[in-house]
Motif scaffolding. Structure first.
Motif, PDB file in Angstrom:
ATOM      1  N   ASN A   1       0.577  -1.145   0.019  1.00 49.05           N
ATOM      2  CA  ASN A   1       0.004  -0.174   0.201  1.00 49.05           C
ATOM      3  C   ASN A   1       0.865   1.175   0.005  1.00 49.05           C
ATOM      4  O   ASN A   1       0.300   2.157  -0.732  1.00 49.05           O
ATOM      5  CB  ASN A   1      -0.814   0.067   1.227  1.00 49.05           C
ATOM      6  N   HIS A   2       1.847   1.202   0.539  1.00 51.44           N
ATOM      7  CA  HIS A   2       2.841   2.536   0.664  1.00 51.44           C
ATOM      8  C   HIS A   2       3.731   2.581  -0.807  1.00 51.44           C
ATOM      9  O   HIS A   2       4.209   3.716  -0.745  1.00 51.44           O
ATOM     10  CB  HIS A   2       4.080   2.506   1.714  1.00 51.44           C
ATOM     11  N   PHE A   3       3.440   1.615  -1.645  1.00 58.39           N
ATOM     12  CA  PHE A   3       3.903   2.009  -2.844  1.00 58.39           C
ATOM     13  C   PHE A   3       3.139   2.201  -4.027  1.00 58.39           C
ATOM     14  O   PHE A   3       3.653   2.144  -4.987  1.00 58.39           O
ATOM     15  CB  PHE A   3       5.176   0.764  -3.442  1.00 58.39           C
ATOM     16  N   LEU A   4       1.920   2.335  -3.821  1.00 59.47           N
ATOM     17  CA  LEU A   4       1.025   2.472  -4.740  1.00 59.47           C
ATOM     18  C   LEU A   4       0.646   4.042  -4.914  1.00 59.47           C
ATOM     19  O   LEU A   4       0.653   4.671  -3.846  1.00 59.47           O
ATOM     20  CB  LEU A   4      -0.412   1.715  -4.455  1.00 59.47           C
ATOM     21  N   ASP A   5       0.308   4.205  -6.196  1.00 56.70           N
ATOM     22  CA  ASP A   5      -0.165   5.846  -6.263  1.00 56.70           C
ATOM     23  C   ASP A   5       1.020   6.612  -5.746  1.00 56.70           C
ATOM     24  O   ASP A   5       0.582   7.703  -4.897  1.00 56.70           O
ATOM     25  CB  ASP A   5      -1.471   6.244  -6.060  1.00 56.70           C
ATOM     26  N   LEU A   6       2.306   6.517  -6.072  1.00 52.95           N
ATOM     27  CA  LEU A   6       3.211   7.448  -5.628  1.00 52.95           C
ATOM     28  C   LEU A   6       3.168   9.019  -6.044  1.00 52.95           C
ATOM     29  O   LEU A   6       2.650   8.957  -7.455  1.00 52.95           O
ATOM     30  CB  LEU A   6       4.729   6.696  -5.973  1.00 52.95           C
ATOM     31  N   PRO A   7       3.485   9.727  -5.294  1.00 54.02           N
ATOM     32  CA  PRO A   7       3.212  11.303  -6.056  1.00 54.02           C
ATOM     33  C   PRO A   7       4.350  11.580  -6.868  1.00 54.02           C
ATOM     34  O   PRO A   7       5.310  10.719  -6.988  1.00 54.02           O
ATOM     35  CB  PRO A   7       3.497  12.030  -4.669  1.00 54.02           C
ATOM     36  N   ALA A   8       4.379  12.717  -7.686  1.00 54.64           N
ATOM     37  CA  ALA A   8       5.192  12.926  -8.975  1.00 54.64           C
ATOM     38  C   ALA A   8       6.429  12.943  -8.435  1.00 54.64           C
ATOM     39  O   ALA A   8       7.366  12.758  -9.115  1.00 54.64           O
ATOM     40  CB  ALA A   8       4.493  13.851  -9.635  1.00 54.64           C
ATOM     41  N   ASP A   9       6.758  13.517  -7.127  1.00 51.23           N
ATOM     42  CA  ASP A   9       8.076  13.955  -6.788  1.00 51.23           C
ATOM     43  C   ASP A   9       8.765  12.956  -5.985  1.00 51.23           C
ATOM     44  O   ASP A   9       9.861  13.159  -5.448  1.00 51.23           O
ATOM     45  CB  ASP A   9       8.106  15.305  -5.994  1.00 51.23           C
ATOM     46  N   THR A  10       8.227  11.839  -6.123  1.00 53.97           N
ATOM     47  CA  THR A  10       8.827  10.613  -5.483  1.00 53.97           C
ATOM     48  C   THR A  10      10.236  10.468  -5.860  1.00 53.97           C
ATOM     49  O   THR A  10      10.529  10.302  -7.058  1.00 53.97           O
ATOM     50  CB  THR A  10       8.114   9.196  -5.823  1.00 53.97           C
ATOM     51  N   ALA A  11      11.170  10.063  -4.938  1.00 56.88           N
ATOM     52  CA  ALA A  11      12.696   9.829  -5.463  1.00 56.88           C
ATOM     53  C   ALA A  11      12.630   8.492  -6.311  1.00 56.88           C
ATOM     54  O   ALA A  11      11.957   7.704  -6.102  1.00 56.88           O
ATOM     55  CB  ALA A  11      13.380   9.880  -3.974  1.00 56.88           C
ATOM     56  N   GLY A  12      13.828   8.725  -7.084  1.00 54.83           N
ATOM     57  CA  GLY A  12      14.187   7.576  -7.816  1.00 54.83           C
ATOM     58  C   GLY A  12      14.366   6.299  -7.234  1.00 54.83           C
ATOM     59  O   GLY A  12      13.941   5.087  -7.756  1.00 54.83           O
ATOM     60  N   ALA A  13      15.065   6.361  -6.094  1.00 53.42           N
ATOM     61  CA  ALA A  13      15.276   4.992  -5.669  1.00 53.42           C
ATOM     62  C   ALA A  13      14.028   4.527  -4.985  1.00 53.42           C
ATOM     63  O   ALA A  13      13.862   3.137  -5.054  1.00 53.42           O
ATOM     64  CB  ALA A  13      16.211   5.374  -4.431  1.00 53.42           C
ATOM     65  N   VAL A  14      13.130   5.072  -4.517  1.00 53.73           N
ATOM     66  CA  VAL A  14      11.713   4.654  -4.089  1.00 53.73           C
ATOM     67  C   VAL A  14      11.074   4.141  -5.315  1.00 53.73           C
ATOM     68  O   VAL A  14      10.305   3.091  -4.986  1.00 53.73           O
ATOM     69  CB  VAL A  14      10.877   5.600  -3.373  1.00 53.73           C
ATOM     70  N   ARG A  15      10.905   4.750  -6.457  1.00 58.32           N
ATOM     71  CA  ARG A  15      10.339   4.560  -7.465  1.00 58.32           C
ATOM     72  C   ARG A  15      10.855   3.055  -8.149  1.00 58.32           C
ATOM     73  O   ARG A  15       9.947   2.171  -8.426  1.00 58.32           O
ATOM     74  CB  ARG A  15      10.545   5.191  -8.677  1.00 58.32           C
ATOM     75  N   ARG A  16      12.147   2.883  -8.032  1.00 57.80           N
ATOM     76  CA  ARG A  16      12.794   1.462  -8.511  1.00 57.80           C
ATOM     77  C   ARG A  16      12.314   0.596  -7.358  1.00 57.80           C
ATOM     78  O   ARG A  16      12.172  -0.873  -7.836  1.00 57.80           O
ATOM     79  CB  ARG A  16      14.202   1.732  -8.299  1.00 57.80           C
ATOM     80  N   LEU A  17      12.371   0.842  -6.120  1.00 61.83           N
ATOM     81  CA  LEU A  17      11.808  -0.137  -5.218  1.00 61.83           C
ATOM     82  C   LEU A  17      10.341  -0.602  -5.608  1.00 61.83           C
ATOM     83  O   LEU A  17       9.973  -1.696  -5.555  1.00 61.83           O
ATOM     84  CB  LEU A  17      12.153   0.410  -3.770  1.00 61.83           C
ATOM     85  N   ALA A  18       9.591   0.433  -5.794  1.00 60.61           N
ATOM     86  CA  ALA A  18       8.168   0.282  -6.062  1.00 60.61           C
ATOM     87  C   ALA A  18       8.114  -0.574  -7.208  1.00 60.61           C
ATOM     88  O   ALA A  18       7.156  -1.820  -7.306  1.00 60.61           O
ATOM     89  CB  ALA A  18       7.485   1.480  -6.040  1.00 60.61           C
ATOM     90  N   GLU A  19       8.745  -0.337  -8.203  1.00 63.85           N
ATOM     91  CA  GLU A  19       8.777  -1.383  -9.586  1.00 63.85           C
ATOM     92  C   GLU A  19       9.175  -2.655  -9.366  1.00 63.85           C
ATOM     93  O   GLU A  19       8.561  -3.712  -9.549  1.00 63.85           O
ATOM     94  CB  GLU A  19       9.536  -0.669 -10.702  1.00 63.85           C
ATOM     95  N   HIS A  20      10.255  -2.855  -8.453  1.00 62.04           N
ATOM     96  CA  HIS A  20      10.739  -4.272  -7.997  1.00 62.04           C
ATOM     97  C   HIS A  20       9.741  -4.914  -7.109  1.00 62.04           C
ATOM     98  O   HIS A  20       9.125  -6.123  -7.635  1.00 62.04           O
ATOM     99  CB  HIS A  20      11.780  -4.140  -7.094  1.00 62.04           C
ATOM    100  N   LEU A  21       9.020  -4.161  -6.290  1.00 62.12           N
ATOM    101  CA  LEU A  21       8.044  -5.034  -5.395  1.00 62.12           C
ATOM    102  C   LEU A  21       6.809  -5.251  -6.384  1.00 62.12           C
ATOM    103  O   LEU A  21       6.161  -6.352  -6.234  1.00 62.12           O
ATOM    104  CB  LEU A  21       7.467  -4.207  -4.081  1.00 62.12           C
ATOM    105  N   SER A  22       6.304  -4.498  -7.016  1.00 60.38           N
ATOM    106  CA  SER A  22       5.091  -4.687  -7.971  1.00 60.38           C
ATOM    107  C   SER A  22       5.481  -5.842  -8.771  1.00 60.38           C
ATOM    108  O   SER A  22       4.481  -6.863  -9.210  1.00 60.38           O
ATOM    109  CB  SER A  22       4.766  -3.596  -8.742  1.00 60.38           C
ATOM    110  N   ASN A  23       6.989  -5.898  -9.297  1.00 56.74           N
ATOM    111  CA  ASN A  23       7.131  -7.172 -10.345  1.00 56.74           C
ATOM    112  C   ASN A  23       6.979  -8.502  -9.547  1.00 56.74           C
ATOM    113  O   ASN A  23       6.757  -9.405  -9.787  1.00 56.74           O
ATOM    114  CB  ASN A  23       8.401  -6.777 -11.121  1.00 56.74           C
ATOM    115  N   VAL A  24       7.595  -8.274  -8.389  1.00 57.47           N
ATOM    116  CA  VAL A  24       7.621  -9.497  -7.409  1.00 57.47           C
ATOM    117  C   VAL A  24       6.223 -10.131  -7.114  1.00 57.47           C
ATOM    118  O   VAL A  24       5.921 -11.119  -7.347  1.00 57.47           O
ATOM    119  CB  VAL A  24       8.349  -9.170  -6.095  1.00 57.47           C
TER     120      VAL A  24
END
Ligand SMILES: [Zn+2]
Length: 180
Positions: free
Chosen positions: A7-30
């Motif tokens: 839930n903490h990685f869904l609908d991330l705001p536009a100014d989210t840091a790249g590292a958090v975005r990459r983690l979100a992508e990793h988690l969604s792929n898993v």
């Protein structure tokens, strides 16, 4: 152990840091792989490890250890010690579990290069059935294994062709052409 709540990685705001975005992508792929593959067993997906020790990509793939509703998905890298748990994945946009029983035809097992598996994961317009095919791709010594019926393949190839035709980015188009 990386303990995360999807839930903490869904609908991330536009100014989210790249590292958090990459983690979100990793988690969604898993989550997509865990819910696309065989829930009853531990299996090694074609998803690459996200770590880059000494600036070189870890060669490991993500192993899905557990996918049971009501408990976190557990995953680990096949090479390094990266591992984690993801809670609240059920009924998220990345939950690819089958909602109905379908009759499947004979399944072909096709060995594909890692780059093709990656290009397939990047497809934007896949329906849920095709996403399930792509995220159930397993690791293999020489690339990855796509398991699909003839009908599944026809459908997937259709999506690849459609997206390659409309891809403005030349490099992505070349990757899609190769996948096709
Ligand atoms: Zn690793």
């Amino acid at each position: 152990m990386l303990v995360t709540d999807l839930n903490h990685f869904l609908d991330l705001p536009a100014d989210t840091a790249g590292a958090v975005r990459r983690l979100a992508e990793h988690l969604s792929n898993v989550v997509r792989s865990a819910t696309a593959g065989d829930a009853g067993t531990t299996w090694e997906s074609a998803l690459p490890c996200r770590r880059r020790p000494a600036n070189r990509r870890c060669r490991g793939r993500i192993i899905v250890l557990q996918t049971d509703p009501g408990v976190p998905i557990r995953w680990q890298c096949s090479v390094c010690d990266d591992e984690g748990m993801i809670s609240n994945w059920e009924d998220s946009p990345f939950d690819l579990r089958r909602r109905r029983l379908t009759l499947a035809g004979a399944v072909n097992e096709i060995v594909i290069p890692d780059e093709v598996a990656a290009a397939l994961r990047e497809l934007q317009l896949l329906d849920t059935d095709c996403q399930r095919l792509v995220f159930a791709i397993r690791a293999h010594t020489h690339g990855a294994i796509l398991a699909a019926t003839d009908d599944d393949l026809d459908e997937l190839i259709g999506f690849v062709a459609a997206e390659a035709n409309h891809e403005p980015n030349r490099r992505r188009q070349q990757r899609l052409d190769a996948a096709f």
